[in-house]
Motif scaffolding. Structure first.
Motif, short mmCIF file in Angstrom:
data_model
loop_
_atom_site.label_atom_id
_atom_site.label_comp_id
_atom_site.label_asym_id
_atom_site.label_seq_id
_atom_site.Cartn_x
_atom_site.Cartn_y
_atom_site.Cartn_z
N TRP A 94 0.97 -1.12 0.07
CA TRP A 94 -0.05 0.03 -0.14
C TRP A 94 0.97 1.12 0.05
O TRP A 94 1.96 1.27 0.86
N GLN A 116 -2.78 8.01 -4.10
CA GLN A 116 -1.87 6.68 -3.87
C GLN A 116 -1.18 6.26 -5.36
O GLN A 116 -1.38 6.78 -6.43
N ILE A 118 0.14 3.04 -7.39
CA ILE A 118 -0.19 1.59 -7.71
C ILE A 118 1.09 0.98 -8.56
O ILE A 118 1.59 1.52 -9.67
#
Length: 134
Positions: A94, A116, A118
């Motif tokens: 994560w 975020q 990825i």
């Protein structure tokens, strides 16, 4: 005027990986790395990241970082800083970003938000960034 809420998406390539220091400790290896990136998509530009990571016997365990981005966000020119927080549990990563409040300059002054990173199965990197701009 109300803040403008938007989402940015795209990819980035790592263009530099300069390990500055490594320290072996009981049960963990700690690294300090300077990372260069080139962004494509809604973010277009380059960044330099200072990263502190810890690796355990199970592999990469966590990292924190500060990243200085320079370029455009949806066509608006400027700079800003991202704060990273990341980890892995049972092989699942994560990775979160947060725009450092008050770090935006030029047309990105007043920028705030989070997103975020990825990591794809092929090792490629993409990003999402939800943000508001005054």
């Amino acid at each position: 005027m109300a803040p403008m809420s938007e989402n940015a998406t795209g990819t980035f390539d790592i263009t530099g990986w300069d390990e500055k220091a490594t320290e072996e400790r009981t049960g963990a290896k700690m690294d300090r790395v300077i990372v260069g990136k080139v962004f494509q998509g809604d973010l277009t530009g380059t960044s330099t990241t200072e990263l502190l990571s810890v690796h355990t016997e199970a592999g990469p365990a966590a990292y924190v970082a500060l990243e200085h981005f320079e370029g455009t966000l949806h066509g608006r020119q400027g700079t800003f800083v991202l704060q990273h927080s990341a980890g892995a549990t049972d092989g699942v990563q994560w990775l979160k970003w947060q725009i450092v409040p008050t770090s935006g300059t030029s047309e990105l002054k007043g920028l705030r938000g989070e997103g975020q990173i990825i990591v794809g199965p092929d090792g490629g990197h993409s990003y999402t960034l939800g943000y508001e701009l005054d």
